[in-house]
Scaffold this active site. Structure first.
Site, short mmCIF file in Angstrom:
data_model
loop_
_atom_site.label_atom_id
_atom_site.label_comp_id
_atom_site.label_asym_id
_atom_site.label_seq_id
_atom_site.Cartn_x
_atom_site.Cartn_y
_atom_site.Cartn_z
N HIS A 1 0.81 -1.23 0.00
CA HIS A 1 0.00 0.00 0.00
C HIS A 1 0.84 1.27 0.00
O HIS A 1 0.47 2.26 0.60
CB HIS A 1 -0.95 0.00 1.20
CG HIS A 1 -2.00 -1.07 1.14
ND1 HIS A 1 -3.22 -0.89 0.57
CD2 HIS A 1 -1.97 -2.36 1.56
CE1 HIS A 1 -3.93 -2.02 0.64
NE2 HIS A 1 -3.19 -2.93 1.24
N ASP B 1 -1.03 -4.97 6.12
CA ASP B 1 -1.96 -5.91 5.48
C ASP B 1 -1.50 -6.19 4.05
O ASP B 1 -0.77 -5.41 3.44
CB ASP B 1 -3.38 -5.35 5.47
CG ASP B 1 -3.46 -3.98 4.81
OD1 ASP B 1 -2.50 -3.20 4.95
OD2 ASP B 1 -4.46 -3.69 4.14
N GLU B 2 -1.95 -7.33 3.52
CA GLU B 2 -1.87 -7.62 2.08
C GLU B 2 -0.47 -7.45 1.48
O GLU B 2 -0.29 -6.77 0.47
CB GLU B 2 -2.89 -6.74 1.33
CG GLU B 2 -4.31 -6.97 1.81
CD GLU B 2 -5.35 -6.07 1.14
OE1 GLU B 2 -6.49 -6.52 1.01
OE2 GLU B 2 -5.02 -4.94 0.76
N VAL B 3 0.50 -8.05 2.13
CA VAL B 3 1.86 -8.03 1.57
C VAL B 3 1.87 -8.93 0.33
O VAL B 3 1.40 -10.06 0.37
CB VAL B 3 2.88 -8.55 2.61
CG1 VAL B 3 4.27 -8.68 1.99
CG2 VAL B 3 2.90 -7.64 3.83
#
Ligand SMILES: *[C@@H]1O[C@H](CO)[C@@H](O)[C@H](O)[C@H]1NC(C)=O
Ligand SMILES: *[C@@H]1O[C@H](CO)[C@@H](O)[C@H](O)[C@H]1NC(C)=O
Ligand SMILES: *[C@@H]1O[C@H](CO)[C@@H](O)[C@H](O)[C@H]1NC(C)=O
Ligand SMILES: *[C@@H]1O[C@H](CO)[C@@H](O)[C@H](O)[C@H]1NC(C)=O
Ligand SMILES: *[C@@H]1O[C@H](CO)[C@@H](O)[C@H](O)[C@H]1NC(C)=O
Ligand SMILES: *[C@@H]1O[C@H](CO)[C@@H](O)[C@H](O)[C@H]1NC(C)=O
Ligand SMILES: *[C@@H]1O[C@H](CO)[C@@H](O)[C@H](O)[C@H]1NC(C)=O
Ligand SMILES: CC(=O)N[C@H]1CO[C@H](CO)[C@@H](O)[C@@H]1O
Length: 612
Positions: A318, A384-386
């Site tokens: 992100h 989050d969401e690597v």
């Protein structure tokens, strides 16, 4: 025909406070209140009387001078001022946070009762004569006594979980005496908030409000200490007025945290003075930035209303927006097809084994954290969401193997934790850092769950503190439909009817049905600090922000404050909650927040029919 009969006044007799207090009793006597009411603030056993004119004068003075003087007050001075107030008793001093919080609450009480109140016609039979008559013998509330039983902790403007006793009692006699007691200034604020919910505007008696519920006795305190909203100002920018209004709404609901998801891959609106290029290149437009003064102003506004701001800089994923200024730090920067490297465009993630990234973070946090820490105890490190695919393109790593990436992420986390803690802040992280990557972190790290109820359990079973926010329940953006466009033909047909990943929309009943403590063994429940509703903002900007959040966030607010179960251990009933929530919606609207309706007027006027 009934409307034509001269019905006597029908006392509604229903206490519609939101969130519902721990326990209460109420009657059906009518009391009036007008601007002449005195609010007496008794602090550590000294009493002084405070007239509206004085409160107004103070607020005006305070508003005229607010940001600058207060930002120059050091913690030491605040501490000294606080102990001085304790030893001398109260005065009209507005240099301590405690007195500012209470003075602000008093001023808002007048404003809400007399300027931002509503006529509750929607909650009475059509054409019924529901309003009491104001006569020369009507009883007025003449005195509201605020009694604070103890001095505030010195960090009342940036409390840690558990530091502030938010409880209060409220008593209103048929003779018109109101007493609110609390341990802290925030408790008094909440007591006054509840008081305003007992009174309605009268159609013809202008400048007055009335209640038909006296006598009232209320005892109230929160079930869970972290009651928040996560606001995304990166997918779309939100003007300051929206953020202030959001804090107003949270405080009306006795919610006490604003999680500010201020940056993301799409934009970097946060001005960092030592690295001006970040926002100069990363914001959507030159006028869509938050200056250090803006951030400070949001924090102060929140602190006065008991809403602590926890800012998040999401990373290592992100972070594409950093690449506009610092392309050398970002792997897979703007890479296509983006969906291989990120869940949303544009792709971009911190390089995990570059020396530049830790240097960048050190500079960023050295600039930012000392400015945040006077008014918050928390900082959110994201996580989050690597994307492992992006690390394949990261020339410092060139691997997607867990065994390679995990130690790099651990090193990243260790560095971040050290710097955040050195600034006196407690870190929050998204659940993947613990549950997907198994990173080791200090046990007081707050783990924010979003993927499932099981994650909440897994977090507390490992002895970490958890926030709930399961996306099937508490994501307010869900069900709005796709924002991605599809090529004509197969791609479009497959995607029809263009639902989003977390469809359907979670209506307030779904939000209300999430019990943060469900399935958590009693001995681990203390590790569930509370939770947050989330307004991710791909399709939410200043035009629809408040409709998207309110009144659905109220449902989470009540679950977090009052608990999902009633005193007898049963799930709270939608049937009794719904009319109360409808009233709460009217209050929000009266206060300038564009909250959506809960039911059609037919249902609120006839509280028996709209039930299955
Ligand atoms: C409310 O609960 C408190 C704490 O459990 C108790 O002390 C008090 O008597 C109760 N008050 C009423 C009105 O039931
Ligand atoms: C404050 O103290 C009074 C007794 O002086 C007590 O009745 C009241 O419950 C206390 N309030 C709170 C919120 O603890
Ligand atoms: C990762 O990239 C490959 C192509 O290199 C692609 O086939 C695969 O779908 C990607 N994985 C994800 C999760 O997007
Ligand atoms: C990280 O970078 C160092 C220094 O360039 C290198 O020695 C090491 O092999 C790299 N680690 C990985 C996992 O690529
Ligand atoms: C890692 O990349 C290889 C080669 O592209 C691929 O076969 C494998 O599925 C990837 N593993 C993960 C966990 O994405
Ligand atoms: C983390 O632990 C879980 C459960 O033990 C395991 O399934 C998972 O593969 C581990 N992940 C990593 C990155 O080590
Ligand atoms: C109470 O709510 C929970 C969800 O938190 C649900 O699983 C349970 O079935 C409900 N109980 C009843 C009796 O409806
Ligand atoms: C009544 C009172 O003490 N008001 C003060 C509030 O704060 C401003 C700014 O510090 C002072 O100028 C006022 O005197």
């Amino acid at each position: 025909m009934r409307g034509l009969l001269a019905f006597p006044f029908l006392a509604s007799g229903v206490l519609a406070v939101w969130p519902i207090p721990v326990n209460y009793t109420s009657g059906n006597h009518v009391l009036w209140i007008d601007r002449n009411v005195h609010i007496a603030y008794s602090y550590a056993s000294t009493v002084y009387l405070k007239h509206l004119a004085l409160a107004k004068q103070e607020l005006t003075q305070w508003q005229a001078t607010s940001a600058a003087p207060v930002s120059q007050i050091s913690d030491g001075q605040i501490q000294a001022a606080t102990s001085a107030v304790v030893s001398q008793g109260p005065n009209t001093d507005n240099t301590t946070w405690s007195s500012r919080i209470v003075n602000n609450a008093i001023e808002r009480t007048y404003d809400t009762l007399f300027n931002k109140n509503f006529v509750p016609w929607k909650f009475h039979e059509r054409f019924s004569n529901f309003e009491p008559a104001l006569t020369s013998s009507s009883t007025y509330v003449s005195l509201i006594t605020l009694q604070q039983n103890a001095s505030d902790p010195v960090n009342i403007m940036k409390p840690d979980v558990g530091d502030v006793d938010e409880s209060y009692t409220l008593s209103m006699t048929t003779g018109g005496e109101v007493t609110i007691t609390a341990v802290s200034s925030i408790g008094l604020l909440y007591g006054l908030t509840t008081l305003t919910q007992l009174f309605y505007r009268h159609r013809s008696a202008s400048g007055c409000a009335y209640t038909s519920l006296a006598p009232v006795e209320i005892y109230d305190k929160p079930m869970l200490p972290w009651r928040g909203l996560n606001l995304d100002t990166a997918r779309t920018f939100k003007p300051m007025s929206d953020i202030y209004a959001m804090i107003d709404g949270l405080s009306y609901n006795k919610m006490n945290r604003l999680h500010w998801h201020i940056t993301d891959s799409q934009s970097w609106p946060l001005v960092i003075p030592s690295m001006p290029e970040l926002a100069n290149k990363g914001a959507y437009a030159s006028f869509q930035k938050y200056s250090p003064e803006d951030v400070r102003a949001v924090q102060e506004y929140g602190a006065l209303l008991g809403v602590e701001v926890a800012m998040e800089i999401d990373q290592p994923g992100h972070t594409a927006s950093i690449g506009y200024a610092y392309p050398e730090l970002i792997a897979a920067f703007l890479e296509q097809p983006w969906q291989y490297y990120a869940l949303e465009p544009p792709a971009g993630t911190f390089k995990l084994n570059s020396t530049g990234v830790p240097e960048f973070l050190e500079r960023l946090f050295d600039d930012l954290l000392p400015r945040l820490s006077p008014l918050t105890s928390y900082f959110h490190l994201g996580g989050d969401e690597v994307s492992v695919n992006a690390s394949m393109l990261d020339e410092t790593v060139r691997s997607n193997k867990t065994a390679v990436l995990q130690p790099l992420l651990q090193r990243f986390m260790d560095r971040n934790q050290d710097q955040v803690r050195a600034a006196g802040l407690t870190p929050l992280v998204w659940e993947e850092q613990l549950l997907t990557w198994n990173l080791t972190m200090p046990k007081d790290t707050i783990i924010q769950t979003w993927l499932s109820d099981e994650s909440k359990l897994a977090v507390v079973e490992q002895g970490y503190r958890a926030l709930v926010g399961n996306y099937d329940f508490w994501y307010l953006d869900c069900g709005h439909g796709q924002w991605i466009d599809f090529y004509p033909g197969a791609s479009s047909r497959q995607a029809w009817p263009y639902e989003d990943y977390c469809s359907p929309r979670h209506n307030w009943r779904v939000i209300y049905s999430l019990d943060p403590l469900a399935g958590v063994p009693e001995d681990l429940q203390h590790l569930v600090l509370g939770g947050e509703v989330h307004i991710w903002s791909e399709q939410t900007d200043t035009v629809n922000l408040h409709q998207m959040v309110w009144p659905r966030a109220c449902a989470a607010g009540e679950v977090l404050w009052s608990g999902a179960k009633d005193a007898s251990g049963r799930n709270r009933s939608q049937i009794t909650a719904s009319p109360r929530l409808s009233e709460m919606r009217e209050r929000l609207v009266a206060r300038g927040i564009k909250a959506e309706p809960i039911q059609m007027t037919y249902c609120t006027q006839d509280d028996e029919s709209c039930v299955l």
